[in-house]
Write a protein that holds these residues in place. Sequence first.
Motif, PDB file in Angstrom:
ATOM      1  N   VAL A 173     -15.831  15.444  19.953  1.00 33.95           N
ATOM      2  CA  VAL A 173     -16.619  15.327  18.719  1.00 33.95           C
ATOM      3  C   VAL A 173     -17.234  13.938  18.697  1.00 33.95           C
ATOM      4  CG1 VAL A 173     -16.614  15.393  16.203  1.00 33.95           C
ATOM      5  CG2 VAL A 173     -15.078  16.906  17.499  1.00 33.95           C
ATOM      6  N   ILE A 174     -18.555  13.894  18.728  1.00 33.17           N
ATOM      7  CA  ILE A 174     -19.296  12.635  18.666  1.00 33.17           C
ATOM      8  C   ILE A 174     -19.737  12.389  17.232  1.00 33.17           C
ATOM      9  CG2 ILE A 174     -21.440  11.478  19.367  1.00 33.17           C
ATOM     10  CD1 ILE A 174     -21.234  12.940  22.012  1.00 33.17           C
ATOM     11  N   GLY A 175     -19.596  11.160  16.779  1.00 38.36           N
ATOM     12  CA  GLY A 175     -20.019  10.797  15.438  1.00 38.36           C
ATOM     13  C   GLY A 175     -21.271   9.941  15.457  1.00 38.36           C
ATOM     14  N   LEU A 176     -22.237  10.287  14.616  1.00 39.08           N
ATOM     15  CA  LEU A 176     -23.438   9.470  14.415  1.00 39.08           C
ATOM     16  C   LEU A 176     -23.286   8.746  13.077  1.00 39.08           C
ATOM     17  CD1 LEU A 176     -26.212  11.990  15.555  1.00 39.08           C
ATOM     18  CD2 LEU A 176     -24.904  10.356  16.932  1.00 39.08           C
ATOM     19  N   PRO A 177     -23.384   7.425  13.065  1.00 39.20           N
ATOM     20  CA  PRO A 177     -23.084   6.652  11.849  1.00 39.20           C
ATOM     21  C   PRO A 177     -24.006   6.987  10.677  1.00 39.20           C
ATOM     22  CG  PRO A 177     -23.077   5.235  13.785  1.00 39.20           C
ATOM     23  CD  PRO A 177     -23.640   6.553  14.230  1.00 39.20           C
ATOM     24  N   SER A 178     -23.444   6.873   9.480  1.00 38.57           N
ATOM     25  CA  SER A 178     -24.224   7.054   8.253  1.00 38.57           C
ATOM     26  C   SER A 178     -24.659   5.703   7.708  1.00 38.57           C
ATOM     27  CB  SER A 178     -23.395   7.786   7.193  1.00 38.57           C
ATOM     28  OG  SER A 178     -22.402   6.917   6.657  1.00 38.57           O
ATOM     29  N   HIS A 228     -23.821  18.488   9.848  1.00 40.19           N
ATOM     30  CA  HIS A 228     -24.318  17.466   8.937  1.00 40.19           C
ATOM     31  C   HIS A 228     -23.214  17.202   7.912  1.00 40.19           C
ATOM     32  CE1 HIS A 228     -27.686  16.321   5.859  1.00 40.19           C
ATOM     33  NE2 HIS A 228     -27.108  15.252   6.383  1.00 40.19           N
ATOM     34  N   VAL A 229     -22.733  15.975   7.833  1.00 42.79           N
ATOM     35  CA  VAL A 229     -21.581  15.672   6.982  1.00 42.79           C
ATOM     36  C   VAL A 229     -22.056  15.411   5.553  1.00 42.79           C
ATOM     37  CG1 VAL A 229     -19.511  14.292   6.681  1.00 42.79           C
ATOM     38  CG2 VAL A 229     -20.391  14.739   8.983  1.00 42.79           C
ATOM     39  N   THR A 230     -21.959  16.455   4.751  1.00 35.53           N
ATOM     40  CA  THR A 230     -22.368  16.389   3.346  1.00 35.53           C
ATOM     41  C   THR A 230     -21.133  16.639   2.489  1.00 35.53           C
ATOM     42  OG1 THR A 230     -23.079  18.710   3.514  1.00 35.53           O
ATOM     43  CG2 THR A 230     -24.741  17.021   3.885  1.00 35.53           C
ATOM     44  N   GLY A 231     -21.254  17.381   1.390  1.00 34.12           N
ATOM     45  CA  GLY A 231     -20.098  17.658   0.548  1.00 34.12           C
ATOM     46  C   GLY A 231     -19.018  18.390   1.335  1.00 34.12           C
ATOM     47  N   GLY A 283     -22.349  10.456   9.468  1.00 31.06           N
ATOM     48  CA  GLY A 283     -23.261  11.351   8.763  1.00 31.06           C
ATOM     49  C   GLY A 283     -23.622  12.616   9.515  1.00 31.06           C
ATOM     50  N   MET A 284     -23.382  12.640  10.830  1.00 32.45           N
ATOM     51  CA  MET A 284     -23.650  13.827  11.641  1.00 32.45           C
ATOM     52  C   MET A 284     -22.622  13.850  12.771  1.00 32.45           C
ATOM     53  SD  MET A 284     -25.878  16.464  12.111  1.00 32.45           S
ATOM     54  CE  MET A 284     -27.583  16.080  11.619  1.00 32.45           C
ATOM     55  N   CYS A 285     -22.082  15.047  13.041  1.00 28.76           N
ATOM     56  CA  CYS A 285     -21.154  15.222  14.151  1.00 28.76           C
ATOM     57  C   CYS A 285     -21.766  16.166  15.177  1.00 28.76           C
ATOM     58  CB  CYS A 285     -19.823  15.795  13.674  1.00 28.76           C
ATOM     59  SG  CYS A 285     -18.849  14.695  12.640  1.00 28.76           S
ATOM     60  N   ALA A 286     -21.523  15.886  16.435  1.00 32.85           N
ATOM     61  CA  ALA A 286     -21.959  16.758  17.520  1.00 32.85           C
ATOM     62  C   ALA A 286     -20.756  17.090  18.391  1.00 32.85           C
ATOM     63  CB  ALA A 286     -23.040  16.085  18.356  1.00 32.85           C
ATOM     64  N   VAL A 287     -20.671  18.339  18.831  1.00 28.17           N
ATOM     65  CA  VAL A 287     -19.602  18.770  19.722  1.00 28.17           C
ATOM     66  C   VAL A 287     -20.183  18.955  21.115  1.00 28.17           C
ATOM     67  CG1 VAL A 287     -17.899  20.556  20.219  1.00 28.17           C
ATOM     68  CG2 VAL A 287     -18.351  19.887  17.851  1.00 28.17           C
ATOM     69  N   VAL A 288     -19.600  18.266  22.093  1.00 28.00           N
ATOM     70  CA  VAL A 288     -20.085  18.325  23.477  1.00 28.00           C
ATOM     71  C   VAL A 288     -18.891  18.432  24.420  1.00 28.00           C
ATOM     72  CG1 VAL A 288     -22.122  16.918  22.937  1.00 28.00           C
ATOM     73  CG2 VAL A 288     -20.055  15.822  23.775  1.00 28.00           C
ATOM     74  N   PRO A 289     -19.075  19.058  25.589  1.00 28.78           N
ATOM     75  CA  PRO A 289     -17.959  19.113  26.557  1.00 28.78           C
ATOM     76  C   PRO A 289     -17.694  17.766  27.201  1.00 28.78           C
ATOM     77  CG  PRO A 289     -19.915  20.170  27.460  1.00 28.78           C
ATOM     78  CD  PRO A 289     -20.223  19.870  26.031  1.00 28.78           C
ATOM     79  N   GLU A 290     -18.757  17.024  27.472  1.00 28.84           N
ATOM     80  CA  GLU A 290     -18.629  15.706  28.094  1.00 28.84           C
ATOM     81  C   GLU A 290     -19.536  14.725  27.361  1.00 28.84           C
ATOM     82  OE1 GLU A 290     -16.575  14.717  30.348  1.00 28.84           O
ATOM     83  OE2 GLU A 290     -15.741  16.690  30.841  1.00 28.84           O
ATOM     84  N   PRO A 291     -18.980  13.734  26.681  1.00 33.82           N
ATOM     85  CA  PRO A 291     -19.824  12.788  25.941  1.00 33.82           C
ATOM     86  C   PRO A 291     -20.599  11.879  26.883  1.00 33.82           C
ATOM     87  CG  PRO A 291     -17.527  12.117  25.857  1.00 33.82           C
ATOM     88  CD  PRO A 291     -17.551  13.466  26.520  1.00 33.82           C
ATOM     89  N   PRO A 292     -21.842  11.606  26.594  1.00 34.35           N
ATOM     90  CA  PRO A 292     -22.601  10.673  27.424  1.00 34.35           C
ATOM     91  C   PRO A 292     -22.107   9.246  27.256  1.00 34.35           C
ATOM     92  CG  PRO A 292     -23.886  11.339  25.510  1.00 34.35           C
ATOM     93  CD  PRO A 292     -22.648  12.171  25.494  1.00 34.35           C
ATOM     94  N   SER A 293     -22.470   8.411  28.188  1.00 36.89           N
ATOM     95  CA  SER A 293     -22.056   7.007  28.148  1.00 36.89           C
ATOM     96  C   SER A 293     -22.512   6.348  26.849  1.00 36.89           C
ATOM     97  CB  SER A 293     -22.653   6.253  29.344  1.00 36.89           C
ATOM     98  OG  SER A 293     -22.354   4.881  29.279  1.00 36.89           O
TER      99      SER A 293
END
Length: 302
Positions: A173-178, A228-231, A283-293
Motif C-alpha cells: 500500500v503506497i501513500g500519497l501525502p495530503s 481516495h481517503v475521504t470520510g 490523501g490517496m492510497c495505491a495498491v501495487v505488487p512491487e512499489p517503485p523506487s
Amino acid sequence: MAGSAKTYEGAGVSLATAESIVERLRTAAESTGATGFGAFAGLHPLDERRLLAASMDSVGSKLMLARRAGKLRWAGMDLAAHCIDDVLCSGADPLFLLDYVAASRIDQEQVAELVEGAAEICREAGCVLVGGETAELPGIYQADELDFAGTCIGIVDRDRVIDGSRCEPGDAVIGLPSNGLHTNGFTLVRSLVGDDDFDADLLLAPHRLYLHEVRELRAAADVRALAHVTGGGILGNLARVLPAGLEAQIDWGSWERPPVFQWLAERGVAEGELRRVFNLGIGMCAVVPEPPSGALVIGRLA
C-alpha cells in the motif's frame, strides 16, 4: 472549547448511518442496471471499448469556515480536486466538471470565488468546466451560509479500469501525502473551533489534486487499486476497493503527519477517532505488487 464534542458522532455526524444508507440505496441503484455501487466513481459503457466514469460530491461544512476566513476560492479548489480524485480511482481521465451553488440568498462575489477556484484546478487537470447551476432556497439554507457541489465525468478504456479485483496478499500500500484535512470531518472541526478565531492556513489548506502523481505511478508500477481517503479514513476507504477476504495492515508510524492532526489531538480527539474520520496525512492510497523506487510504503495487504 469546554464541553465541545470530541467525536464526529458527538458533533452530529454518524458514519454508521451513512454506511447503512449506502446499503439501502444499493438495491434501488442496481435495479436500474448499475453495478459496482459504492465505488469512488460509477462506470457506464460508452461503447465497446470505453467507459464513462462519474462522481459527485460537495465541499460540505468546510464552506462555513472558508466563508468566515474569506477563503471561498480555496473551497472551489476543494470541490474540483475532490471530484476529480474520485474519478481517478477508477483509472479514468477527467473530461468535464459541473457545479451547483445553493444558498438562502445568492451573493455574486461568493459564487464567482467558488467557481474561479474550481476552474483553477480544472485547468491544471485538463478538465473542462462546462457549466453549472445556482439556486436561491430561503427557508432551506441558513442566512449567509451556502452549499457547493459538483459532478465530474471521466473516460477510461476497459482494459485500463482499476477496480481492485487483482489485489493479492502481500501487495504494498503506497501513500500519497495530503495537504491536511482536505474536505472531511469539518463538523467535528467546527465544534472545536466554535466562535473563536482560527488559523485558515492550518485548517483550510485546499484538497490536493492527485492526477499527475497517479499518472506517474501508473507509468512506473502495476496499480491494482486506488483509494481516495475521504470520510472513513485510510482503512475505511481502502476497504471499498479491496476484494472480500483481504484487508490492509497499516504502519501508522511510517509517515509524518501534517501539524493539523496534532492540533486535533491536543483538543481531545482520540487516536482511534482520528484514524476513523480523517486522512491523517495520506490523501490517496495505491495498491501495487512491487512499489517503485522512492515510493512511500505505508502497509501491506493480508
